[in-house]
Design an enzyme around this catalytic site. Structure first.
Site, PDB file in Angstrom:
ATOM      1  N   LYS A  93       0.850  -1.185   0.000  1.00  0.00           N
ATOM      2  CA  LYS A  93       0.000   0.000   0.000  1.00  0.00           C
ATOM      3  C   LYS A  93       0.876   1.220   0.000  1.00  0.00           C
ATOM      4  O   LYS A  93       1.811   1.326   0.803  1.00  0.00           O
ATOM      5  CB  LYS A  93      -0.891  -0.005   1.273  1.00  0.00           C
ATOM      6  CG  LYS A  93      -1.851   1.169   1.324  1.00  0.00           C
ATOM      7  CD  LYS A  93      -3.103   0.883   0.542  1.00  0.00           C
ATOM      8  CE  LYS A  93      -3.897   2.122   0.202  1.00  0.00           C
ATOM      9  NZ  LYS A  93      -3.434   2.822  -1.030  1.00  0.00           N
ATOM     10  N   GLN A 114       7.197   3.749   3.932  1.00  0.00           N
ATOM     11  CA  GLN A 114       5.786   3.345   3.949  1.00  0.00           C
ATOM     12  C   GLN A 114       5.579   2.063   4.768  1.00  0.00           C
ATOM     13  O   GLN A 114       4.543   1.889   5.398  1.00  0.00           O
ATOM     14  CB  GLN A 114       5.300   3.159   2.507  1.00  0.00           C
ATOM     15  CG  GLN A 114       3.796   3.248   2.352  1.00  0.00           C
ATOM     16  CD  GLN A 114       3.287   4.680   2.238  1.00  0.00           C
ATOM     17  OE1 GLN A 114       3.870   5.492   1.531  1.00  0.00           O
ATOM     18  NE2 GLN A 114       2.217   4.998   2.919  1.00  0.00           N
ATOM     19  N   LYS A 117       5.412   3.263   8.394  1.00  0.00           N
ATOM     20  CA  LYS A 117       4.247   4.133   8.558  1.00  0.00           C
ATOM     21  C   LYS A 117       2.970   3.298   8.592  1.00  0.00           C
ATOM     22  O   LYS A 117       2.130   3.426   9.486  1.00  0.00           O
ATOM     23  CB  LYS A 117       4.197   5.118   7.376  1.00  0.00           C
ATOM     24  CG  LYS A 117       3.069   6.110   7.454  1.00  0.00           C
ATOM     25  CD  LYS A 117       2.794   6.797   6.121  1.00  0.00           C
ATOM     26  CE  LYS A 117       3.990   7.527   5.568  1.00  0.00           C
ATOM     27  NZ  LYS A 117       3.624   8.450   4.468  1.00  0.00           N
ATOM     28  N   LYS A 129       5.390   1.687  -3.078  1.00  0.00           N
ATOM     29  CA  LYS A 129       5.305   3.049  -3.632  1.00  0.00           C
ATOM     30  C   LYS A 129       5.614   2.970  -5.111  1.00  0.00           C
ATOM     31  O   LYS A 129       6.282   2.048  -5.567  1.00  0.00           O
ATOM     32  CB  LYS A 129       6.342   3.952  -2.950  1.00  0.00           C
ATOM     33  CG  LYS A 129       5.982   5.413  -2.989  1.00  0.00           C
ATOM     34  CD  LYS A 129       5.097   5.776  -1.828  1.00  0.00           C
ATOM     35  CE  LYS A 129       4.618   7.198  -1.910  1.00  0.00           C
ATOM     36  NZ  LYS A 129       3.962   7.618  -0.659  1.00  0.00           N
ATOM     37  N   GLY A 168      -2.660   8.183  -4.366  1.00  0.00           N
ATOM     38  CA  GLY A 168      -1.976   9.390  -4.842  1.00  0.00           C
ATOM     39  C   GLY A 168      -0.756   9.727  -4.013  1.00  0.00           C
ATOM     40  O   GLY A 168      -0.497   9.161  -2.958  1.00  0.00           O
ATOM     41  N   ASP A 169       0.009  10.665  -4.515  1.00  0.00           N
ATOM     42  CA  ASP A 169       1.121  11.306  -3.810  1.00  0.00           C
ATOM     43  C   ASP A 169       1.338  12.600  -4.601  1.00  0.00           C
ATOM     44  O   ASP A 169       0.415  13.047  -5.302  1.00  0.00           O
ATOM     45  CB  ASP A 169       2.368  10.384  -3.805  1.00  0.00           C
ATOM     46  CG  ASP A 169       3.420  10.817  -2.777  1.00  0.00           C
ATOM     47  OD1 ASP A 169       3.287  10.483  -1.604  1.00  0.00           O
ATOM     48  OD2 ASP A 169       4.372  11.527  -3.157  1.00  0.00           O
ATOM     49  N   THR A 213      -4.538  13.406   5.145  1.00  0.00           N
ATOM     50  CA  THR A 213      -3.100  13.531   5.442  1.00  0.00           C
ATOM     51  C   THR A 213      -2.837  14.841   6.191  1.00  0.00           C
ATOM     52  O   THR A 213      -2.134  14.869   7.206  1.00  0.00           O
ATOM     53  CB  THR A 213      -2.259  13.442   4.155  1.00  0.00           C
ATOM     54  OG1 THR A 213      -2.714  12.320   3.397  1.00  0.00           O
ATOM     55  CG2 THR A 213      -0.788  13.276   4.458  1.00  0.00           C
ATOM     56  N   ASN A 244      -2.506  19.131  -1.636  1.00  0.00           N
ATOM     57  CA  ASN A 244      -3.520  18.481  -0.824  1.00  0.00           C
ATOM     58  C   ASN A 244      -3.163  18.419   0.666  1.00  0.00           C
ATOM     59  O   ASN A 244      -3.985  18.729   1.529  1.00  0.00           O
ATOM     60  CB  ASN A 244      -3.674  17.077  -1.419  1.00  0.00           C
ATOM     61  CG  ASN A 244      -4.705  16.279  -0.718  1.00  0.00           C
ATOM     62  OD1 ASN A 244      -5.829  16.740  -0.584  1.00  0.00           O
ATOM     63  ND2 ASN A 244      -4.335  15.119  -0.246  1.00  0.00           N
TER      64      ASN A 244
HETATM   65  N1  GLU Z   1       1.145   8.938  -0.522  1.00  0.00           N
HETATM   66  C1  GLU Z   1       0.568   8.917   0.790  1.00  0.00           C
HETATM   67  C2  GLU Z   1       1.639   8.612   1.827  1.00  0.00           C
HETATM   68  O1  GLU Z   1       2.743   9.066   1.685  1.00  0.00           O
HETATM   69  C3  GLU Z   1      -0.667   8.051   0.881  1.00  0.00           C
HETATM   70  C4  GLU Z   1      -0.533   6.632   0.448  1.00  0.00           C
HETATM   71  C5  GLU Z   1      -1.837   5.879   0.401  1.00  0.00           C
HETATM   72  O2  GLU Z   1      -2.880   6.422   0.756  1.00  0.00           O
HETATM   73  O3  GLU Z   1      -1.781   4.714   0.015  1.00  0.00           O
HETATM   74  O4  GLU Z   1       1.418   7.975   2.829  1.00  0.00           O
END
Ligand code: GLU
Length: 448
Positions: A93, A114, A117, A129, A168-169, A213, A244
């Site tokens: 994810k 990630q 996190k 990612k 997204g990112d 976020t 965002n």
């Molecule tokens: N890109 C965001 C992050 O850095 C969200 C990733 C997601 O929702 O999968 O955590």
């Protein structure tokens, strides 16, 4: 140096040797490994099973050609990436980033972060990612659509609700997720809502995901302040960026009684001592897709500084929400000297290691991105839950869930830091707590 320290240094040296030139990836790995000695000391089974070595090696890395046709009929070629880093806790994810700076080292740093996190959220999501060196700036909707369709023409083979769930990112928002989802649906002939998050509300999206976020970062900062008997009331806040994450962080700061006095884009920053008009920033960035300097058209009392760093502006609270390594040592020295009490990262790795040392040595509150901005991906996991149960939750209910998850992450960081003798150190708390959950699952699975 203890045997464990020597071992960790050896692991890091191997990472550098095996991944040459990937500076940001090295930085992200180093920051985690530097926290792990006490936990590895306590758990020799992690070393025996080479857990850390395995964690530093992505399970799978996909690199692909993305050809597309621009509005003038020229054939363009970009490079696409998806790094599926770790699936010990759930499907990979993590977001997709479209930005010219993207290369394998950036995707790997983001994917690595990630893992921890996502683990910290307590939810069943692994880490991954992706992205591309495609630059969406100045591109028409048609060009964006054709690029996204070409990107998905390859990516669709690798993702799925139980396999890998992108979102997204930077450079990937609702519009791009729409084009990506449409193309996935067409290629697979499946309405598989759970394959992407950050979707539109009419087609499987979740309320609060857009805000999550930014809101989550401010909720986290509020928890840190609360632990010190303080709050946002009357605080002057600088939020870098105007995408965002930044806009919704600013919105929540205002709801909690603080004042955001500055925000930025890649060309410069604005200062509005009366408090940034968040709706205007959203209109400029989300609707008009313009530049932040246009803020002055409606707010002539504000000032705009072209180039330069927003971190030259003094504040009580700093929320870096733009990009990696935006706060350097000198900025951190300036922030500390001018009375900043808290730095919480809305972006991923926005402080350089030198800046982090300055902030921590000064004893001010510091939250790394993997803890502070985890509310975003956590709400993606809530979107997945709604998709799986074909349900959709109210704004209030979803925001409450988000806030509770953020409180739990905060608690995990604090408790773990205390337990390992580093009270108040959110870096140690986040890294050890995120690491342990993944390590235990990997141990349970054997050598895979
Ligand atoms: N890109 C965001 C992050 O850095 C969200 C990733 C997601 O929702 O999968 O955590």
């Amino acid at each position: 140096m203890s045997a464990v320290d020597t071992h960790l240094v050896g692991v890091f040296e191997d990472v550098v040797r095996r991944n040459p030139g990937e500076r940001e990836f090295h930085q992200a790995v180093r920051e985690v490994l530097e926290s792990l000695a006490p936990v590895v000391e306590k758990h020799p089974e992690y070393t025996e099973a080479s857990i850390i070595e395995r964690m530093c090696e992505p399970e799978r890395q996909i690199i692909f050609r993305v050809p597309w046709v621009d509005d003038e009929g020229n054939v363009r070629v970009n490079r696409g990436f998806r790094v599926e880093f770790n699936s010990a806790l759930g499907p990979y994810k993590g977001g997709l980033r479209f930005h010219p700076s993207v290369y394998l080292g950036i995707v790997k740093f983001l994917g690595f972060e990630q893992i921890f996190k996502n683990s910290l959220t307590g939810l069943p999501i692994g880490g991954g990612k992706g992205g591309s060196d495609f630059d969406p700036q100045g591109r028409s909707d048609g060009e964006i659509m054709r690029f996204c369709q070409s990107f998905m023409a390859e990516l669709h083979r690798h993702i799925g609700e139980y396999t890998d769930v992108p979102a997204g990112d930077i450079g990937v928002g609702l519009r791009e997720v729409g084009f990506l989802f449409g193309q996935y649906k067409r290629l697979t002939n499946k309405y598989e809502s759970g394959v992407l998050t950050g979707k539109g509300l009419n087609w499987g999206g979740s309320l609060v995901r857009t805000e999550a976020t930014g809101y989550g970062t401010v909720f986290f900062a509020a928890e840190m302040l609360k632990a010190k008997g303080d709050d946002f009331e009357g605080k002057r806040v600088v939020v870098s960026g105007s995408g965002n994450v930044a806009t919704y962080a600013a919105e929540k700061v205002h709801q909690l009684g603080g004042t955001v006095i500055a925000c930025s884009d890649s060309a410069g920053y604005i200062v509005d001592e009366k408090g940034i008009d968040v709706d205007e920033v959203k209109d400029i960035k989300e609707v008009r897709r313009g530049r932040i300097k246009e803020y002055l058209e409606k707010h002539p009392h504000a000032s705009y500084v072209a180039g330069g760093s927003i971190w030259d502006v003094s504040c009580d609270i700093a929320l870096p929400c733009a990009t990696q390594n935006e706060i350097e040592e000198d900025h951190a020295i300036h922030l500390v000297k001018n009375g900043c009490v808290l730095v919480a990262e809305g972006a991923n790795m926005p402080c350089t290691p030198e800046a982090i040392h300055v902030v921590q040595d000064a004893g001010i509150l510091y939250a790394p991105g993997k803890a502070a901005n985890a509310g975003g991906v956590a709400t993606s996991a809530l979107e997945m839950q709604q998709n799986a149960s074909r349900d959709s939750w109210s704004f209030e209910y979803t925001e409450d869930r988000l806030q509770q998850i953020v409180r739990d992450i905060h608690k995990r960081c604090v408790t773990t830091a205390d337990q390992y003798g580093r009270p108040g150190n959110y870096v140690v708390g986040a890294n050890i707590s995120g690491f342990t959950r993944v390590a235990e699952a990997m141990l349970a699975f054997g050598v895979i």
